[in-house]
Design a protein around this motif. Structure first.
Motif, PDB file in Angstrom:
ATOM      1  N   TYR A 189       0.998  -1.223   0.071  1.00  0.00           N
ATOM      2  CA  TYR A 189      -0.006  -0.077  -0.066  1.00  0.00           C
ATOM      3  C   TYR A 189       0.794   1.297  -0.026  1.00  0.00           C
ATOM      4  CZ  TYR A 189      -4.445  -2.422   1.227  1.00  0.00           C
ATOM      5  OH  TYR A 189      -5.492  -3.441   1.066  1.00  0.00           O
ATOM      6  N   VAL A 290     -21.075 -12.371  -0.629  1.00  0.00           N
ATOM      7  CA  VAL A 290     -19.748 -11.678  -0.847  1.00  0.00           C
ATOM      8  C   VAL A 290     -18.849 -12.566  -1.630  1.00  0.00           C
ATOM      9  CG1 VAL A 290     -17.489 -10.821   0.429  1.00  0.00           C
ATOM     10  CG2 VAL A 290     -19.539 -11.303   1.898  1.00  0.00           C
ATOM     11  N   GLN A 294     -19.083 -19.104  -8.664  1.00  0.00           N
ATOM     12  CA  GLN A 294     -18.061 -19.481  -9.201  1.00  0.00           C
ATOM     13  C   GLN A 294     -18.696 -19.977 -10.851  1.00  0.00           C
ATOM     14  OE1 GLN A 294     -14.714 -19.835  -8.321  1.00  0.00           O
ATOM     15  NE2 GLN A 294     -15.433 -18.538  -6.681  1.00  0.00           N
TER      16      GLN A 294
ATOM     17  N   GLN B 111     -12.754 -12.000   3.453  1.00  0.00           N
ATOM     18  CA  GLN B 111     -12.666 -11.801   1.890  1.00  0.00           C
ATOM     19  C   GLN B 111     -12.053 -10.521   1.455  1.00  0.00           C
ATOM     20  OE1 GLN B 111     -15.926 -11.408  -0.650  1.00  0.00           O
ATOM     21  NE2 GLN B 111     -15.179 -13.001  -1.993  1.00  0.00           N
ATOM     22  N   ASP B 112     -12.501  -9.442   2.188  1.00  0.00           N
ATOM     23  CA  ASP B 112     -12.240  -8.061   1.729  1.00  0.00           C
ATOM     24  C   ASP B 112     -10.867  -7.805   2.069  1.00  0.00           C
ATOM     25  OD1 ASP B 112     -14.532  -7.600   0.735  1.00  0.00           O
ATOM     26  OD2 ASP B 112     -15.288  -6.218   2.570  1.00  0.00           O
ATOM     27  N   GLN B 116      -9.058  -6.255  -1.178  1.00  0.00           N
ATOM     28  CA  GLN B 116      -8.461  -4.952  -1.215  1.00  0.00           C
ATOM     29  C   GLN B 116      -7.033  -4.925  -1.640  1.00  0.00           C
ATOM     30  OE1 GLN B 116      -7.819  -1.843   1.978  1.00  0.00           O
ATOM     31  NE2 GLN B 116      -9.772  -1.186   1.315  1.00  0.00           N
ATOM     32  N   PRO B 117      -6.087  -5.401  -1.183  1.00  0.00           N
ATOM     33  CA  PRO B 117      -4.853  -5.407  -1.585  1.00  0.00           C
ATOM     34  C   PRO B 117      -4.590  -5.843  -3.106  1.00  0.00           C
ATOM     35  CG  PRO B 117      -4.697  -6.681   0.511  1.00  0.00           C
ATOM     36  CD  PRO B 117      -6.110  -6.620  -0.087  1.00  0.00           C
ATOM     37  N   LYS B 130     -11.687 -11.402  -6.332  1.00  0.00           N
ATOM     38  CA  LYS B 130     -12.373 -12.332  -5.482  1.00  0.00           C
ATOM     39  C   LYS B 130     -12.307 -13.599  -5.815  1.00  0.00           C
ATOM     40  CE  LYS B 130     -16.382  -9.161  -4.445  1.00  0.00           C
ATOM     41  NZ  LYS B 130     -17.616  -8.718  -4.722  1.00  0.00           N
ATOM     42  N   GLU B 131     -12.297 -13.893  -7.179  1.00  0.00           N
ATOM     43  CA  GLU B 131     -12.106 -15.195  -7.740  1.00  0.00           C
ATOM     44  C   GLU B 131     -10.692 -15.925  -6.962  1.00  0.00           C
ATOM     45  OE1 GLU B 131     -11.927 -17.168 -11.955  1.00  0.00           O
ATOM     46  OE2 GLU B 131     -13.390 -15.404 -11.770  1.00  0.00           O
ATOM     47  N   GLN B 134     -10.968 -16.478  -3.466  1.00  0.00           N
ATOM     48  CA  GLN B 134     -11.626 -17.590  -2.938  1.00  0.00           C
ATOM     49  C   GLN B 134     -10.507 -18.851  -3.117  1.00  0.00           C
ATOM     50  OE1 GLN B 134     -14.226 -17.585  -1.443  1.00  0.00           O
ATOM     51  NE2 GLN B 134     -14.680 -19.895  -1.193  1.00  0.00           N
TER      52      GLN B 134
END
Lengths: 295, 257
Positions: A189, A290, A294, B111-112, B116-117, B130-131, B134
């Motif tokens: 970051y 969230v 898939q 998950q976030d 986010q990174p 997101k994929e 997971q």
């Protein structure tokens, strides 16, 4: 109930059958006296011949009063937005590595907090005496065309507020665990991203309660602008009472609207705090899928 | 093994806090695909050295190279330029770090934390991120925990999630700063299992740890720090059975007894 073994009962002692509560007479007497005092004060106002209650009720919905309420709320919002944005910048400057920025920030806070709000409002209202024209080169405007009472009031209240908000925001930023920053830094970051996405959202939890206090303080501080005739609630109430001489009645009307506004602000605070209290939020299982399906 | 390319190289690295010298000239090499375990008593400079590698700390002397680049500097026309904050951030994104206290972002779901990174640092689309999140959560056995907040997970789960988050930005090298020291004893093995898998997948890892068993089984080399110096650097069998310094012998006697 469970096992087959019988549990021996302490048989020697007789079980008492009734519990006698302690009579707290001091409490009863104190409560009654306080309640009586409150009733007396209310009766004093309600039955006073010097308060013309019908006038109070008449003016609650008066168009001029209502427009004053709107101006008061507008001023509060404008000054708080200015104060919060500038206050956040000042807080970040104060915490920066740059000694010049740190010095400017702490000097600003010292300077602005040292001058009464009323003096600041009067200063901005009269700024034209000091800077007669605004603009650069060919684009010049007389300052008085820009600095209307509302603008002067917003500047006076907002710039003052920034000093106080900067301390609130700074406390919030400092409350964030160093590990959160280090984790974000190690992920790559950049400093601005780290501040915006990691530090400030978490600091919100610490920032909200005192800044709600600031909002409520601001709602009432806006009444100071009646000295420059910014058409706020108190200015409107006073201009009515100066023609009908119902001074107490119109102060009641104004107070009532201030009470309504601060109550609404307090309710808003409650919901904001709930929104940012992620640490005590129950797990939400059904709110938002969230994970996308898939493919 | 010794043919593979050097990822981290330290030459006489020094670090001071005020007038206290915490690193007194460290010479160190880690190669691509290797697992290095750094052992030693507390206060020996292990964590400080690790933090120097991704520039969370700046060194006060010597030279420290990661991927052939001098940490904190860019070389051009025979001159060294101090890196801009943006460049430091870019370099850091290639080095993962796993902390003792996990340091998951506490205001975001798991998950976030992984998404986010990727979006901010790797500029991936939210869907792509997101994929990938997971896939990584499945890899560390947390496929069903994406929606949970960090505080709702056990320490072991949080640390596994933190490892997954580090993997999300595709580091070439991962630093582990006592990853199991804050865990309840029964949760240590689930984290070590994830690290073992990671090592088996060929990830370059530098692990500051007190887990001698893990070091014996997984490490390619053990570096022993004591009093701000790297006293020994050897393959685990050699170090654990016949250490060459008295200090290492004493340390091993204490931790293995």
């Amino acid at each position: 109930m469970t096992g087959s073994r019988t549990v021996p009962v302490a048989s020697k002692r007789r079980t008492p059958t009734e519990v006698v509560k302690l009579k707290r007479w001091g409490r009863v007497i104190g409560g009654a006296a306080a309640a009586a005092l409150v009733v007396v004060i209310i009766m004093m106002f309600a039955t006073s011949r010097n308060v013309d209650w019908p006038v109070v009720f008449d003016y609650i919905g008066n168009a001029a009063i209502l427009s004053g309420v709107v101006v008061t709320v507008e001023l509060t919002v404008l000054a708080m937005v200015l104060g919060t944005v500038l206050g956040t910048v000042i807080a970040i400057m104060r915490l920066s590595q740059n000694p010049v920025l740190r010095w400017i920030s702490s000097t600003y806070v010292w300077f602005v907090r040292s001058i009464p709000q009323l003096v600041q409002i009067l200063f901005w209202y009269n700024i034209a005496l000091f800077v007669p024209t605004l603009g650069l080169g060919p684009w010049l405007t007389p300052t008085n065309a820009v600095i209307t009472p509302i603008v002067a009031a917003t500047l006076g209240l907002g710039l003052n507020e920034a000093a106080y908000m900067s301390e609130v925001v700074r406390a919030g930023i400092l409350s964030i665990d160093k590990g959160q920053r280090e984790a974000a830094a190690s992920l790559g970051y950049r400093p601005a991203q780290l501040m915006r996405h990691i530090v400030l959202p978490q600091a919100m939890r610490v920032i909200i309660p005192p800044s709600s206090n600031e909002v409520i303080g601001m709602l009432k501080a806006t009444s100071l602008v009646s000295v420059i005739g910014a058409a706020d609630l108190l200015t409107r109430a006073q201009s009515i009472s100066s023609s009908n001489f119902k001074i107490i009645e119109l102060l009641f009307v104004a107070s009532l609207w201030y009470i309504v506004a601060t109550t609404v602000a307090s309710i808003g605070q409650h919901y904001l705090e709930k929104k940012y209290s992620w640490s005590s939020r129950p797990m939400r299982r059904s709110s938002r899928p969230v994970v996308e399906e898939q493919v | 093994m010794s043919q593979s390319e050097i990822v981290v190289e330290a030459i006489d690295v020094q670090k001071k806090y005020g007038d206290q010298t915490v690193l007194k000239g460290i010479d160190f090499v880690a190669r691509r695909g290797e697992v290095t375990c750094i052992l030693g008593a507390s206060g020996g400079g292990k964590s400080t050295f690790l933090r120097c590698i991704n520039h969370l700390e700046t060194i006060d002397g010597g030279e420290l190279f990661v991927d052939g680049h001098l940490v904190g500097y860019r070389e051009s026309n025979g001159k060294l330029y101090e890196l801009k904050e943006r460049e430091t951030a870019d370099r850091r994104s290639r080095i993962g770090m796993v902390f003792q206290q996990f340091n998951l972002f506490s205001h975001m779901s798991i998950q976030d934390n992984l998404v986010q990174p990727q979006v901010l640092v790797k500029k991936r689309s939210a869907a792509e991120a997101k994929e990938r999140a997971q896939v990584l959560l499945e890899r560390v056995g947390l496929a069903d925990k994406g929606r949970a907040y960090p505080r709702e997970l056990s320490g072991g789960q949080q640390q596994r999630a933190a490892i997954a988050r580090t993997l999300a930005v595709d580091p070439q090298l991962i630093l582990f700063d006592e990853p199991t020291s804050a865990l309840d004893p029964e949760l240590v093995s689930e984290v070590l299992d994830v690290m073992r898998d990671l090592a088996a997948s060929g990830m370059t890892m530098i692990v500051v740890t007190h887990e001698i068993g893990f070091a014996r089984e997984v490490a390619d080399q053990i570096a022993f720090f004591d009093g701000g110096k790297l006293l020994e650097s050897a393959p685990p069998q050699q170090f654990l059975t016949s250490p060459s310094t008295d200090r290492a012998r004493n340390f091993l006697r204490r931790v293995l007894s």
